[in-house]
Design an enzyme around this catalytic site. Structure first.
Site, mmCIF file in Angstrom:
data_model
loop_
_atom_site.group_PDB
_atom_site.id
_atom_site.type_symbol
_atom_site.label_atom_id
_atom_site.label_comp_id
_atom_site.label_asym_id
_atom_site.label_seq_id
_atom_site.Cartn_x
_atom_site.Cartn_y
_atom_site.Cartn_z
ATOM 1 N N THR A 132 6.770 -4.484 1.565
ATOM 2 C CA THR A 132 5.576 -3.735 1.630
ATOM 3 C C THR A 132 5.124 -3.164 2.681
ATOM 4 O OG1 THR A 132 3.795 -5.232 1.360
ATOM 5 C CG2 THR A 132 5.004 -4.907 -0.723
ATOM 6 N N GLU A 155 7.122 -3.809 -5.487
ATOM 7 C CA GLU A 155 7.188 -5.025 -6.449
ATOM 8 C C GLU A 155 7.671 -4.713 -7.709
ATOM 9 O OE1 GLU A 155 4.617 -4.240 -4.299
ATOM 10 O OE2 GLU A 155 3.342 -5.662 -3.695
ATOM 11 N N LYS A 157 -17.766 4.224 -5.188
ATOM 12 C CA LYS A 157 -18.721 3.867 -6.046
ATOM 13 C C LYS A 157 -20.067 4.613 -5.558
ATOM 14 C CE LYS A 157 -19.960 0.223 -9.149
ATOM 15 N NZ LYS A 157 -20.091 -1.025 -9.412
ATOM 16 N N TRP A 191 -18.162 5.453 -10.838
ATOM 17 C CA TRP A 191 -16.844 5.413 -10.088
ATOM 18 C C TRP A 191 -16.473 6.843 -9.990
ATOM 19 C CZ3 TRP A 191 -15.505 1.298 -7.482
ATOM 20 C CH2 TRP A 191 -16.001 -0.139 -7.943
HETATM 21 P P1 ADP Z 1 2.745 0.258 -0.669
HETATM 22 O O1 ADP Z 1 1.983 -0.301 -1.661
HETATM 23 O O2 ADP Z 1 3.044 -0.397 0.407
HETATM 24 O O3 ADP Z 1 2.013 1.497 -0.240
HETATM 25 P P2 ADP Z 1 4.628 1.294 -2.582
HETATM 26 O O4 ADP Z 1 5.522 2.110 -2.054
HETATM 27 O O5 ADP Z 1 5.160 0.093 -3.207
HETATM 28 O O6 ADP Z 1 3.838 0.567 -1.300
HETATM 29 O O7 ADP Z 1 3.302 1.680 -3.269
HETATM 30 C C1 ADP Z 1 2.837 1.643 -4.337
HETATM 31 C C2 ADP Z 1 1.663 2.424 -4.846
HETATM 32 O O8 ADP Z 1 1.727 3.678 -4.592
HETATM 33 C C3 ADP Z 1 1.398 2.210 -6.314
HETATM 34 O O9 ADP Z 1 0.597 0.909 -6.430
HETATM 35 C C4 ADP Z 1 0.417 3.274 -6.347
HETATM 36 O O10 ADP Z 1 -0.961 2.908 -5.881
HETATM 37 C C5 ADP Z 1 0.926 4.358 -5.672
HETATM 38 N N1 ADP Z 1 1.866 5.367 -6.393
HETATM 39 C C6 ADP Z 1 3.253 5.310 -6.665
HETATM 40 N N2 ADP Z 1 3.488 6.277 -7.296
HETATM 41 C C7 ADP Z 1 2.538 6.769 -7.595
HETATM 42 C C8 ADP Z 1 2.041 8.100 -8.426
HETATM 43 N N3 ADP Z 1 3.137 8.915 -9.022
HETATM 44 N N4 ADP Z 1 0.733 8.570 -8.565
HETATM 45 C C9 ADP Z 1 -0.205 7.658 -7.911
HETATM 46 N N5 ADP Z 1 0.039 6.841 -7.025
HETATM 47 C C10 ADP Z 1 1.250 6.297 -7.057
#
Ligand code: ADP
Length: 545
Positions: free
Chosen positions: A185, A330, A439, A444
Site C-alpha cells: 500500500t 487490499e 468534524k 460531519w
Molecule cells: P492507498 O490506500 O495506499 O492510497 P489504494 O490505491 O489502495 O492505496 O487506495 C484505496 C483508497 O483510495 C480507497 O480506500 C479510497 O479511499 C480511495 N478510492 C479509490 N477509488 C475511489 C473512488 N472512486 N472514489 C473515492 N475514493 C476512492
C-alpha cells in the site's frame, strides 16, 4: 454430498495458455521505454514468458521466491507478470514514485532476490543497490544495444537472457491458493503494508472485473491501462485482457496528454483506465488542441473520486462513457463500478449523473456493509453514513509478515477505512476516508463532496479540502484550488458559487489558490502534505464567510 466436478486449480498460467491458443494473434502493443512501438501477440507473450521462466530457473529462482520490478506498462512487464507467477514465484511490483527510503524498505521487507528495472530507473537502482543486501541480480529490461554503459556488475540484459532460452517449458501445477504477487500500500499512513495476492484471487478477480456489469472487455476491444503495472497490478487489467482476448495497448513512460492521445488514435483504443489526475491532463489537452480519440467509448476512473464535472465533460463534450470504480490495494483492487441501473438511460441528466458520480454497486464476489461505531448495520437510504466493510475471495485476509492488522475484524470482515453511504439501489458512495472527514460543531463535513462541488466551477481545475483546527467549531474546512489556465476567479466568487451547492456551514473557512496540489505516488492528492503546509504557515488564504 460433494459435487462431481473436476477440481482444476485456478492458476494464472491458465489465463495465458488460453489467450495463446484462442486469441493467439491478438496483440499487445507497447510504446517502449527505448522509444519505438513494439508489437507482440498473445502467442508471442506466452513463448517469451516461458523463456523467462527458464531463465529464472537457471538463475536459481524457485517457488515462492520474490522477483521485484520497477517498470512501466510494457509487454516485458506483462511477460514478468506471467512468467514469474506462472513458475510459482512471486512478482513484487514497486512504485518508482515512492521515496527511495520507502523503496528500500519494501524491497528489503519482501526479500526480493532479483530486481528487474526499466532503463528510466537504472540510475535510481544504482544509488539504492548498496541498501539492498538480498538482491542478487539486477535485470535491465532492454536489449544489448541499449544496455546502460554503467550497468551494475551483477546486471543482466533481459533480451539476452530470453534469447538464450528455449520456449519449451511446462507451467507447473500447484495449489491455487499459492502466492502470486506482492504489492505494498502507498504508505500515506505509516510504513507500507504488503498485500500478498494468490492465483485463485487473481483469476477470480479477472472474471469479476470483466463481467458485463463491471468493466466489460471483449475480444473486439482495445484497452489502454494508464493505471501503472506498479499500482495494484494495473487494476488486474493484464489478466482480464488476456482472459477475454482484448488487445492491450501499453503506454510505457508516455503518460502526457499528447502521447496518450496519439497512441490511442493509432491503435484505435476503445477502453482506458486511470486516476482522475491523468484525465484532467487529457481533457485539457483535447480542449486545447481540438484533438479527440474517435474510437474511445469508455474511460474507467478510480483511485480517487471522479468529480461529477469530469464525468459530464467526457459524456457531453466527447460522447465517452465514464465508469466510476472504487477499490483498494487490499481488494485486488475492484469493489464497485458505477454503471447506470437498467431503465435509467432515459432519466434526466441530473439523476443520471447523480448516480454515475457515486462509486457504484458491488461487483459479484464483493460483499459490503456500512456500520456505525458499535458495528451495527446502517440503513441503505443514501444518507446514513458509516464505516465501509467488505469481504470476498479477492480481498486480503491480512498483511504480509505482519502478525496483526487493526483493519481485519475477527468475524472475517475488512474495514476499508472509508466512510460511505449506500442507497436503496445498492449504489455506494464514499463520503470520505475516515481520517479526512471534517468534524465541525459536532457535525460531519465530507471533504470529497465539497471538492466535487468546487470542481464544478468552470475556473477551477483541481480542488482539495482539509480540516483545520478551530477554537469554536473544533474543525473547519480549508479549500485549496488550482485554477484552470488563464481563468480569473477570487475567493468571494468561489464562495458565492458554493453557497448554491452546499449548506452554509460547509462553506470553506479559508480558500487558498495554489499553483499545484501535492500529488502522491499513486496519483492522489496528499492531504497529509496540505495539513503540514497549513501547520507551518505556508498554506493560508482568504478568510471566512
Ligand atoms: P492507498 O490506500 O495506499 O492510497 P489504494 O490505491 O489502495 O492505496 O487506495 C484505496 C483508497 O483510495 C480507497 O480506500 C479510497 O479511499 C480511495 N478510492 C479509490 N477509488 C475511489 C473512488 N472512486 N472514489 C473515492 N475514493 C476512492
Amino acid at each position: 454430498m460433494r459435487g462431481l466436478m473436476m477440481d482444476r486449480p485456478l492458476l494464472i498460467s491458465t489465463i495465458l495458455d488460453h489467450a495463446a491458443s484462442v486469441f493467439h494473434d491478438r496483440e499487445i502493443v507497447t510504446r517502449t521505454v527505448e522509444g519505438p512501438i513494439h508489437r507482440e501477440t498473445y502467442a508471442g507473450v506466452a513463448n517469451r514468458s516461458k523463456q523467462l521462466a527458464n531463465a529464472l530457473t537457471d538463475l536459481g529462482i524457485g517457488q515462492g521466491d520474490r522477483v521485484a520490478t520497477i517498470a512501466w506498462n510494457t509487454n516485458r512487464h506483462v511477460e514478468l507478470y506471467y512468467g514469474v507467477s506462472g513458475m510459482g514465484a512471486v512478482i513484487h511490483t514497486i512504485n518508482p514514485r515512492l521515496h527511495p527510503a520507502q523503496m528500500a524498505f519494501v524491497i528489503n521487507h519482501a526479500e526480493a532476490r532479483i530486481l528487474c528495472v526499466d532503463l528510466t530507473f537504472a540510475p535510481l537502482v544504482a544509488k539504492l543497490i548498496d541498501q539492498l543486501p538480498k538482491v542478487e541480480r539486477v535485470i535491465y529490461l532492454t536489449d544489448r544495444a541499449n544496455m546502460p554503459a554503467d550497468a551494475l556488475d551483477n546486471g543482466l540484459c533481459y533480451e539476452d537472457l530470453l534469447a538464450a532460452q528455449s520456449t519449451d517449458y511446462r507451467w507447473p501445477e500447484f495449489d491455487e491458493n499459492t502466492a502470486s504477487a506482492l504489492c505494498y500500500t502507498s504508505g500515506t499512513t505509516g510504513d507500507p503494508k504488503g498485500v500478498l495476492y494468490s492465483h485463485r484471487a487473481t483469476v477470480l478477480h479477472a472474471f469479476g472485473f470483466s463481467l458485463p456489469s463491471a468493466v466489460p472487455m471483449a475480444e473486439s476491444d482495445a484497452m489502454l491501462p494508464v493505471v501503472p503495472q506498479f499500482h495494484v497490478l494495473a487494476w488486474g487489467i493484464p489478466y482480464a485482457a488476456a482472459m477475454n482476448g482484448t488487445k492491450l495497448v501499453m503506454p510505457g513512460p508516455g503518460l502526457d496528454g499528447a502521447s496518450l492521445t496519439q497512441l490511442m488514435r493509432d491503435e484505435e483504443v476503445t477502453i482506458t483506465a486511470g486516476v482522475p489526475t491523468i484525465w484532467h491532463g487529457l481533457l485539457a489537452h483535447w480542449r486545447q488542441t481540438g484533438e479527440t480519440v474517435p474510437s474511445l467509448k469508455r474511460v474507467i476512473i478510480g483511485g480517487s473520486a471522479a468529480p461529477r464535472s469530469m464525468i459530464e465533460a467526457f459524456q457531453d463534450e466527447f460522447g465517452i462513457t465514464v465508469l466510476h470504480a472504487w477499490g483498494m490495494t487490499e481488494m485486488s483492487p475492484l469493489g464497485t463500478v458505477s454503471l447506470l441501473k437498467a431503465g435509467m438511460e432515459s432519466a434526466d441528466a441530473d439523476k443520471r449523473f447523480g448516480k454515475l458520480a457515486k462509486q457504484g454497486r458491488p461487483v459479484y464476489g464483493v460483499e459490503m456493509k456500512i456500520v456505525d461505531e458499535h458495528d451495527r448495520p446502517l440503513p441503505h437510504d443514501g444518507t446514513a453514513f458509516g464505516a465501509l466493510k467488505v469481504r470476498g475471495p479477492w480481498i486480503a485476509s491480512g498483511y504480509y509478515r505482519l502478525d496483526h492488522s487493526d483493519n481485519h475484524d475477527t468475524d472475517g470482515w475488512f474495514d476499508t477505512g472509508d466512510v460511505a453511504t449506500m442507497d436503496d439501489d445498492a449504489y455506494m458512495q464514499i463520503t470520505d476516508r475516515k481520517k479526512d472527514l471534517i468534524k465541525s460543531g459536532g457535525e460531519w463535513i465530507s471533504s470529497i463532496d465539497l471538492e466535487n462541488a468546487a470542481m464544478g466551477h468552470p475556473a477551477i481545475a483541481q480542488a482539495a479540502v482539509i480540516g483545520i483546527p478551530d477554537e469554536k467549531w473544533d474543525e473547519r474546512p480549508l479549500l485549496a484550488v488550482v485554477k484552470t489556465a488563464d481563468a480569473t476567479v477570487d475567493a468571494d466568487a468561489v464562495r458565492t458559487y458554493l453557497s448554491e451547492k452546499v449548506a452554509k456551514w460547509w462553506l470553506p473557512e479559508q480558500i487558498v489558490f495554489v499553483e499545484a496540489l501535492p500529488i502522491g505516488a499513486t496519483g492522489k492528492v496528499l492531504k497529509t502534505k496540505l495539513r503540514a503546509a497549513y501547520a507551518d504557515g505556508s498554506l493560508s488564504g482568504e478568510g471566512g464567510a
